[in-house]
Design an enzyme around this catalytic site. Structure first.
Site, PDB file in Angstrom:
ATOM      1  N   SER A 167       0.813  -1.222   0.000  1.00 31.56           N
ATOM      2  CA  SER A 167       0.000   0.000   0.000  1.00 31.56           C
ATOM      3  C   SER A 167       0.849   1.276   0.000  1.00 31.56           C
ATOM      4  O   SER A 167       0.337   2.348  -0.287  1.00 31.56           O
ATOM      5  CB  SER A 167      -0.972   0.018   1.180  1.00 31.56           C
ATOM      6  OG  SER A 167      -0.305   0.309   2.382  1.00 31.56           O
ATOM      7  N   LYS A 200       1.103   4.839   6.728  1.00 31.91           N
ATOM      8  CA  LYS A 200       0.440   5.692   5.734  1.00 31.91           C
ATOM      9  C   LYS A 200       1.058   7.088   5.797  1.00 31.91           C
ATOM     10  O   LYS A 200       1.725   7.443   6.751  1.00 31.91           O
ATOM     11  CB  LYS A 200      -1.070   5.812   5.996  1.00 31.91           C
ATOM     12  CG  LYS A 200      -1.825   4.497   6.096  1.00 31.91           C
ATOM     13  CD  LYS A 200      -1.975   3.782   4.775  1.00 31.91           C
ATOM     14  CE  LYS A 200      -2.675   2.436   4.960  1.00 31.91           C
ATOM     15  NZ  LYS A 200      -2.552   1.563   3.824  1.00 31.91           N
TER      16      LYS A 200
END
Length: 148
Positions: free
Chosen positions: A17, A53
């Site tokens: 991701s 993230k």
């Protein structure tokens, strides 16, 4: 050494991701802190795991993502040279979206597949979930170095 382990956390990247910035299997070092800035890659607790993230917005910021995947914060388009490709990805939010008080909006760099603040399951991240920010890539050696 005990002091270091209270300040720094070694973490293996799991999944893609955060590609191309961070690849599956790479090892990064997080500095434990709640003081983060937009653009930082942070680790936070979610469902018993630490997710990585990129910080995109903080409380009160208006986030907008168009069909091409361009991200706007308070009306200004983000320059995101770290992205391989832009994508709206899996998005369950209505834009423009205002980041709630006490929350942080995060996105994975691999927008097409990342599950992040665009997804109601994860949503915005609270400060209590923060583990720290990625400051160094330790492995593989060929890509080792300070992370900005």
């Amino acid at each position: 050494a005990l002091l270091l382990t209270r300040l720094l956390i070694l973490l293996q990247v799991n999944g893609s991701s955060m590609m191309p910035t961070l690849a599956d299997g790479e090892i990064v070092i997080l500095r434990q802190t709640k003081e983060i800035e937009k653009g930082d890659i942070i680790g936070f607790y979610y469902g018993g795991k630490i997710l990585l993230k990129r910080v995109t917005g903080s409380a009160g910021d208006e986030i907008d993502i168009d069909q091409e995947g361009n991200v706007y914060v308070n009306g200004s388009m983000l320059k995101e040279p770290y992205l391989q490709g832009k994508s709206l990805g899996k998005c369950e939010l209505d834009f423009p979206y205002v980041v709630p008080e006490g929350m942080t909006f995060v996105l994975g760099d691999n927008r097409a597949i990342s599950i992040d603040s665009r997804n109601k399951k994860i949503g915005c991240v609270e400060k209590v979930q923060f583990v720290g920010k990625v400051v160094f890539r330790a492995w593989p050696l060929g890509r080792a170095g300070i992370m900005r």
